[in-house]
Design a protein around this motif. Structure first.
Motif, PDB file in Angstrom:
ATOM      1  N   GLY A 333       0.774  -1.221   0.000  1.00 26.84           N
ATOM      2  CA  GLY A 333       0.000   0.000   0.000  1.00 26.84           C
ATOM      3  C   GLY A 333       0.813   1.283   0.000  1.00 26.84           C
ATOM      4  O   GLY A 333       2.025   1.306   0.159  1.00 26.84           O
ATOM      5  N   THR A 440      -9.190   4.573  -5.986  1.00 28.36           N
ATOM      6  CA  THR A 440     -10.068   3.915  -5.018  1.00 28.36           C
ATOM      7  C   THR A 440      -9.262   3.483  -3.801  1.00 28.36           C
ATOM      8  O   THR A 440      -8.022   3.478  -3.810  1.00 28.36           O
ATOM      9  N   ASP A 441      -9.978   3.070  -2.753  1.00 28.11           N
ATOM     10  CA  ASP A 441      -9.307   2.560  -1.556  1.00 28.11           C
ATOM     11  C   ASP A 441      -8.504   1.309  -1.875  1.00 28.11           C
ATOM     12  O   ASP A 441      -7.433   1.074  -1.305  1.00 28.11           O
ATOM     13  N   ASP A 442      -9.010   0.486  -2.780  1.00 30.59           N
ATOM     14  CA  ASP A 442      -8.269  -0.719  -3.161  1.00 30.59           C
ATOM     15  C   ASP A 442      -6.944  -0.338  -3.816  1.00 30.59           C
ATOM     16  O   ASP A 442      -5.910  -0.973  -3.560  1.00 30.59           O
ATOM     17  N   TYR A 444      -5.270   2.244  -3.177  1.00 26.60           N
ATOM     18  CA  TYR A 444      -4.453   2.843  -2.125  1.00 26.60           C
ATOM     19  C   TYR A 444      -3.763   1.791  -1.262  1.00 26.60           C
ATOM     20  O   TYR A 444      -2.605   1.951  -0.874  1.00 26.60           O
ATOM     21  N   GLN A 445      -4.470   0.695  -0.986  1.00 27.15           N
ATOM     22  CA  GLN A 445      -3.943  -0.227   0.018  1.00 27.15           C
ATOM     23  C   GLN A 445      -3.444  -1.566  -0.523  1.00 27.15           C
ATOM     24  O   GLN A 445      -2.783  -2.306   0.212  1.00 27.15           O
ATOM     25  N   THR A 624      -0.426   0.683   5.955  1.00 26.58           N
ATOM     26  CA  THR A 624      -1.282   1.496   5.103  1.00 26.58           C
ATOM     27  C   THR A 624      -2.708   1.521   5.647  1.00 26.58           C
ATOM     28  O   THR A 624      -3.300   0.480   5.914  1.00 26.58           O
ATOM     29  N   ARG A 625      -3.231   2.719   5.823  1.00 23.36           N
ATOM     30  CA  ARG A 625      -4.607   2.903   6.289  1.00 23.36           C
ATOM     31  C   ARG A 625      -5.285   3.925   5.388  1.00 23.36           C
ATOM     32  O   ARG A 625      -4.782   5.035   5.212  1.00 23.36           O
ATOM     33  N   THR A 626      -6.394   3.548   4.826  1.00 21.30           N
ATOM     34  CA  THR A 626      -7.127   4.462   3.962  1.00 21.30           C
ATOM     35  C   THR A 626      -7.752   5.579   4.798  1.00 21.30           C
ATOM     36  O   THR A 626      -7.860   5.467   6.024  1.00 21.30           O
TER      37      THR A 626
END
Length: 652
Positions: A333, A440-442, A444-445, A624-626
């Protein structure tokens, strides 16, 4: 000298009886070097220091608590009713009453399993914990301090003689248990202190099974929890002078020497069996674990100094130590990628090159790129030209920093990653398989990131560098001085007015106390942000700037970028952090009591996230944290885009 790789780690403090002052010195040097603990664990004397740290003690508090305590007060007569022996012959009890003082110790061990009671240890620890947590406990709450009352997760280890296994207390598994009692059990040196009987077993010093209890993190390391520190465990060891002791003259000396041997334990073997444990070896000379009556102010100061020196030596050599233990760890991430980038920029001295079609990273590591530009590092960015306004804004900002921006076709980008000093022995490359654009969050992480170093992966580095060699040969833009200059409040306020939610707001600069009157909306502070804030503050102080004073970076030609102090919105008597949580976390961690901030009033828009919490609840995380995970109930449309507002941008 500041740490790069241990700004966030889990700490382990080895047992050592009266030598705990060495841990106090190590903790002081660790704090000065920027080392922050996400969890702490300890055995015996190490559990005392770990408990104080978990309760929020400063290094000064730990030092004073140990140096001003007469350790001989921990030598209390045995308490007969606390004996764990069920068979106590009448003749032995009678003999103890009539024999000389020399022989009483023999009968104390035979009847009560030890020479002294460890009860004073429990009372002392409880007193200190209550002092540290007095403002954090609900009014009227009584009873002992429990594991769940502590600021940091704590692990304490004792030995259960009924099964020969370690007895482990922790904030996760035994939240309701007394911390002071657990520490007392962990400090109950066999034969020296009488064993402690409970309804579950018979407990003695944790050093009998594990004097360096890094194993308590094993379960966490096997889960996703380890990513909160990327598996970095810093173990503080206490090593005695190897000179042999004299032969024991009697059973009392035999028992004390046996106790010292048990506490010294098999720490080296234990540490060698667990990966990712980095040892700070503290040499404690000839002082023994049970020298309660022999250790005075002079000896405590010597131990404290030994702890400080050991940490300073470790931090000075940490880059070589970490690289020598390097493995093929996979990072995940965007946040973990940025941590590697910040670490690389901190040591980069010749060339930094970023490759990829997105420059999203610039908005979050701008202070590090600025610092590299100011110290004369050649900066290159190989990217693509698009009509995206954010991409164009970032390209413009890079050019103001003196970065050579090379624009290529999207299909001509050889890889996505970051290159640091590729021609030097300390060179490295961070390579990412994350999607080119983070939408997207996906995205990102879920990206996979690998780090390659010249010392371990020279062929891989040579191959990757060859793919961008022609671009690296270009003449860099003319370097700029980029000085820090004073910034008028009106200049800052005008920039903040461009933030949509602040169009009708009012602003003032004021000094705030760093306390729980300040609220935060997020769960954690990301390690890469905390690390770069410390580096940024150092850069400011070197240039005679006060901490978080109003400053701007002068790009020339009337362009500048404002270095904003923390920005908070006022809600009644409390203040909610909008921008600058990492800076306030730094202040909280380093004992800075007051800070200059911009306070925004009259904001009509709701907060981006509801139910803000106390500043002291913030924790560091390397993983990694969204945004959605870090900010519960986040409404993205309400995010204040402050960083974009304070940087220059010319659409032309």
């Amino acid at each position: 000298m500041s740490t790069i790789y241990f700004s966030h780690c889990w700490g382990v403090f080895e047992g050592g009886g009266v030598r705990a002052s060495a841990h106090a010195g190590a903790f002081a040097a660790a704090k000065a070097a920027g080392i922050t603990f996400g969890r702490v664990a300890g055995t015996s004397g190490g559990s005392i220091v770990a408990a104080l740290i978990a309760a929020g003690a400063t290094s000064e508090y730990v030092t004073n608590a140990l140096e001003k305590t007469n350790l001989s007060t921990f030598l209390s007569p045995v308490i007969e009713k606390d004996t764990v022996f069920t068979d106590r012959p009448f003749l032995l009890r009678l003999a103890r009453k009539i024999v000389t003082k020399k022989w009483k110790s023999v009968f104390s061990v035979a009847l009560d399993s030890g020479l002294y009671s460890s009860e004073p240890v429990e009372h002392w620890v409880e007193t200190k914990l209550r002092d540290l947590l007095k403002t954090h406990r609900p009014i009227g709450q009584g009873g002992p301090i429990r594991f769940k009352d502590l600021h940091l997760p704590l692990h304490v280890v004792a030995t259960d003689l009924t099964n020969g296994r370690p007895k482990i207390w922790s904030s996760d598994e035994t939240p309701e248990d007394s911390v002071a009692f657990a520490v007392r059990c962990s400090c109950t040196i066999p034969f020296f202190y009488q064993a402690i009987g409970t309804h579950q077993g018979v407990l003695i010093d944790g050093g009998a099974v594990s004097n360096l209890p890094s194993f308590v993190y094993s379960k966490l390391m096997a889960s996703d929890e380890d990513r909160s520190v990327l598996s970095r465990i810093l173990a503080f060891r206490l090593v005695e002078d190897p000179a042999p002791s004299a032969k024991p003259r009697n059973v009392q000396e035999f028992g004390i020497q046996l106790a010292n041997t048990v506490i010294s334990g098999a720490s080296e073997i234990q540490a060698s069996l667990q990966p990712d444990v980095y040892e700070v070896v503290i040499e404690t000379g000839a002082i023994k674990s049970t020298d309660f009556s022999k250790i005075g102010e002079k000896e405590k100061k010597e131990l404290h100094s030994a702890g400080e020196s050991a940490v300073q030596r470790f931090v000075a050599a940490e880059r070589a130590i970490v690289r020598a233990n390097s493995n093929s760890r996979i990072y995940r991430g965007f946040d973990e990628e940025m941590l590697l980038v910040v670490q690389g920029l901190m040591t980069c001295s010749e060339l930094f090159c970023a490759v990829g079609d997105s420059i999203y990273w610039l908005d979050v590591v701008f202070p590090m790129v600025l610092a590299a530009a100011r110290r004369g590092v050649d900066l290159v960015c190989i990217t693509v030209d698009t009509k995206d306004s954010d991409q164009r804004r970032r390209i413009f900002l890079l050019q103001q920093l003196g970065v050579t921006v090379v624009l290529v076709e999207k299909d001509k980008l050889p890889f996505k990653g970051f290159v640091f000093d590729p021609s030097t022995d300390g060179g490295s490359i961070v390579l990412s398989t994350a999607p080119r654009e983070i939408r997207t969050d996906d995205d990102y992480q879920n990206g996979i990131i690998r780090s390659y170093t010249r010392s371990h992966d020279a062929p891989v580095m040579d191959l990757l560098v060859s793919k961008i060699a022609e671009h690296l040969e270009r003449v860099p833009c003319k370097r700029r001085e980029l000085p820090y200059v004073e910034c008028a409040k009106d200049d800052l306020f005008a920039k903040l007015k461009s933030v949509i939610q602040y169009r009708n707001a009012n602003f003032r600069v004021r000094e705030l106390e760093v306390s729980d009157e300040i609220l935060v909306m997020q769960e954690t502070v990301k390690e890469f942000k905390a690390l770069q804030i410390r580096q940024h503050i150092r850069d400011l102080l070197i240039n005679d700037c006060e901490l978080f004073d109003l400053r701007k970076v002068d790009f020339g030609d009337g362009l500048f970028s404002i270095v904003t102090p923390p920005v908070l919105e006022q809600l009644g008597a409390q203040f909610v952090v909008i921008d600058g949580s990492a800076r306030l976390f730094h202040c909280l961690s380093t004992g800075v009591s007051r800070v200059t901030a911009v306070v925004v009033g009259g904001v009509e828009a709701a907060l981006p996230a509801r139910n803000p919490k106390k500043l002291s609840t913030l924790r560091l995380s390397s993983s990694t944290r969204t945004m959605a995970a870090n900010y519960p109930n986040l409404e993205r449309s309400l995010i204040r885009r402050i960083e974009e507002a304070v940087h220059p941008f010319s659409p032309d």
